[in-house]
Design a protein around this motif. Structure first.
Motif, PDB file in Angstrom:
ATOM      1  N   SER A  41       0.826  -1.209   0.000  1.00  7.44           N
ATOM      2  CA  SER A  41       0.000   0.000   0.000  1.00  7.44           C
ATOM      3  C   SER A  41       0.856   1.254   0.000  1.00  7.44           C
ATOM      4  N   ALA A  42       1.892   1.259   0.817  1.00  8.00           N
ATOM      5  CA  ALA A  42       2.783   2.421   0.890  1.00  8.00           C
ATOM      6  C   ALA A  42       3.490   2.635  -0.433  1.00  8.00           C
ATOM      7  N   GLU A  43       3.878   1.543  -1.062  1.00  4.79           N
ATOM      8  CA  GLU A  43       4.557   1.627  -2.360  1.00  4.79           C
ATOM      9  C   GLU A  43       3.618   2.204  -3.416  1.00  4.79           C
ATOM     10  N   LYS A  44       2.383   1.742  -3.417  1.00  6.73           N
ATOM     11  CA  LYS A  44       1.403   2.263  -4.378  1.00  6.73           C
ATOM     12  C   LYS A  44       1.143   3.740  -4.103  1.00  6.73           C
ATOM     13  N   SER A  45       1.041   4.099  -2.841  1.00  3.87           N
ATOM     14  CA  SER A  45       0.793   5.489  -2.489  1.00  3.87           C
ATOM     15  C   SER A  45       1.940   6.374  -2.953  1.00  3.87           C
ATOM     16  N   THR A  46       3.162   5.909  -2.779  1.00  2.00           N
ATOM     17  CA  THR A  46       4.332   6.668  -3.203  1.00  2.00           C
ATOM     18  C   THR A  46       4.321   6.858  -4.713  1.00  2.00           C
ATOM     19  N   GLU A  47       4.038   5.795  -5.431  1.00  3.06           N
ATOM     20  CA  GLU A  47       4.005   5.883  -6.896  1.00  3.06           C
ATOM     21  C   GLU A  47       2.863   6.790  -7.345  1.00  3.06           C
ATOM     22  N   GLN A  48       1.734   6.704  -6.684  1.00  5.11           N
ATOM     23  CA  GLN A  48       0.601   7.556  -7.022  1.00  5.11           C
ATOM     24  C   GLN A  48       0.952   9.023  -6.791  1.00  5.11           C
ATOM     25  N   ARG A  49       1.584   9.332  -5.650  1.00  3.82           N
ATOM     26  CA  ARG A  49       1.992  10.721  -5.377  1.00  3.82           C
ATOM     27  C   ARG A  49       3.010  11.195  -6.402  1.00  3.82           C
ATOM     28  N   ARG A  50       3.905  10.311  -6.792  1.00  7.87           N
ATOM     29  CA  ARG A  50       4.918  10.662  -7.793  1.00  7.87           C
ATOM     30  C   ARG A  50       4.235  11.045  -9.100  1.00  7.87           C
ATOM     31  N   GLN A  51       3.305  10.218  -9.532  1.00  4.26           N
ATOM     32  CA  GLN A  51       2.598  10.489 -10.787  1.00  4.26           C
ATOM     33  C   GLN A  51       1.796  11.789 -10.709  1.00  4.26           C
ATOM     34  N   GLU A  52       1.144  12.021  -9.583  1.00  4.18           N
ATOM     35  CA  GLU A  52       0.376  13.257  -9.408  1.00  4.18           C
ATOM     36  C   GLU A  52       1.287  14.479  -9.450  1.00  4.18           C
ATOM     37  N   THR A  53       2.469  14.373  -8.857  1.00  4.41           N
ATOM     38  CA  THR A  53       3.421  15.479  -8.857  1.00  4.41           C
ATOM     39  C   THR A  53       3.924  15.758 -10.262  1.00  4.41           C
ATOM     40  N   ILE A  54       4.221  14.710 -11.008  1.00  2.00           N
ATOM     41  CA  ILE A  54       4.661  14.881 -12.396  1.00  2.00           C
ATOM     42  C   ILE A  54       3.573  15.571 -13.214  1.00  2.00           C
ATOM     43  N   GLN A  55       2.341  15.150 -13.033  1.00  3.46           N
ATOM     44  CA  GLN A  55       1.228  15.776 -13.754  1.00  3.46           C
ATOM     45  C   GLN A  55       1.107  17.249 -13.381  1.00  3.46           C
ATOM     46  N   ILE A  57       3.512  19.250 -12.263  1.00  2.49           N
ATOM     47  CA  ILE A  57       4.651  19.971 -12.853  1.00  2.49           C
ATOM     48  C   ILE A  57       4.419  20.208 -14.342  1.00  2.49           C
ATOM     49  N   ASN A  58       3.949  19.180 -15.042  1.00  4.75           N
ATOM     50  CA  ASN A  58       3.668  19.334 -16.473  1.00  4.75           C
ATOM     51  C   ASN A  58       2.603  20.399 -16.718  1.00  4.75           C
ATOM     52  N   ALA A  59       1.589  20.435 -15.876  1.00  4.39           N
ATOM     53  CA  ALA A  59       0.526  21.436 -16.025  1.00  4.39           C
ATOM     54  C   ALA A  59       1.081  22.848 -15.826  1.00  4.39           C
ATOM     55  N   VAL A  60       1.937  23.024 -14.813  1.00 11.01           N
ATOM     56  CA  VAL A  60       2.534  24.340 -14.559  1.00 11.01           C
ATOM     57  C   VAL A  60       3.446  24.736 -15.729  1.00 11.01           C
ATOM     58  N   MET A  61       4.206  23.779 -16.234  1.00  6.33           N
ATOM     59  CA  MET A  61       5.095  24.066 -17.369  1.00  6.33           C
ATOM     60  C   MET A  61       4.289  24.509 -18.591  1.00  6.33           C
ATOM     61  N   ARG A  62       3.175  23.814 -18.865  1.00  8.93           N
ATOM     62  CA  ARG A  62       2.318  24.215 -19.996  1.00  8.93           C
ATOM     63  C   ARG A  62       1.713  25.592 -19.750  1.00  8.93           C
ATOM     64  N   ARG A  63       1.271  25.820 -18.532  1.00 15.93           N
ATOM     65  CA  ARG A  63       0.630  27.087 -18.180  1.00 15.93           C
ATOM     66  C   ARG A  63       1.558  28.279 -18.432  1.00 15.93           C
ATOM     67  N   TYR A  64       2.828  28.119 -18.093  1.00 18.34           N
ATOM     68  CA  TYR A  64       3.779  29.216 -18.240  1.00 18.34           C
ATOM     69  C   TYR A  64       4.664  29.079 -19.482  1.00 18.34           C
ATOM     70  N   GLY A  65       4.383  28.088 -20.307  1.00 16.22           N
ATOM     71  CA  GLY A  65       5.150  27.904 -21.536  1.00 16.22           C
ATOM     72  C   GLY A  65       6.608  27.536 -21.288  1.00 16.22           C
ATOM     73  N   LEU A  66       6.873  26.788 -20.258  1.00 11.15           N
ATOM     74  CA  LEU A  66       8.241  26.408 -19.918  1.00 11.15           C
ATOM     75  C   LEU A  66       8.628  25.092 -20.579  1.00 11.15           C
ATOM     76  N   THR A  67       9.924  24.938 -20.834  1.00 13.21           N
ATOM     77  CA  THR A  67      10.454  23.686 -21.355  1.00 13.21           C
ATOM     78  C   THR A  67      11.424  23.117 -20.321  1.00 13.21           C
ATOM     79  N   VAL A  68      11.892  21.907 -20.569  1.00 14.54           N
ATOM     80  CA  VAL A  68      12.870  21.284 -19.676  1.00 14.54           C
ATOM     81  C   VAL A  68      14.137  22.129 -19.655  1.00 14.54           C
TER      82      VAL A  68
END
Length: 73
Positions: A41-55, A57-68
């Motif tokens: 459960s903890a492992e799934k929660s960690t992976e879920q939080r990781r995926q949510e954080t990536i999403q 970050i991607n949303a903020v990057m799109r919002r401000y037109g940022l690239t890597v």
């Protein structure tokens, strides 16, 4: 009367020890299953939080037109 209580307590303790010994293998298996479920459960929660954080970050990057490349500065 006091000796009866003491004897009763001793008998209860002996019974508890015997019960604990007879359940020890089963209890151990139950604890292993619980621990395994917890860590899964903890492992799934960690992976879920990781995926949510990536999403996020991607949303903020799109919002401000940022690239890597913009993030590497």
């Amino acid at each position: 009367m006091k000796s009866f209580r003491k004897q009763n307590t001793v008998n209860s303790l002996d019974q508890g020890k015997r019960q604990a010994q007879s359940l020890s293998d089963q209890r151990y298996q139950d604890l292993l299953k619980s621990a395994s479920a917890f860590f899964t459960s903890a492992e799934k929660s960690t992976e879920q939080r990781r995926q949510e954080t990536i999403q996020e970050i991607n949303a903020v990057m799109r919002r401000y037109g940022l690239t890597v490349d913009d993030l590497m500065l």
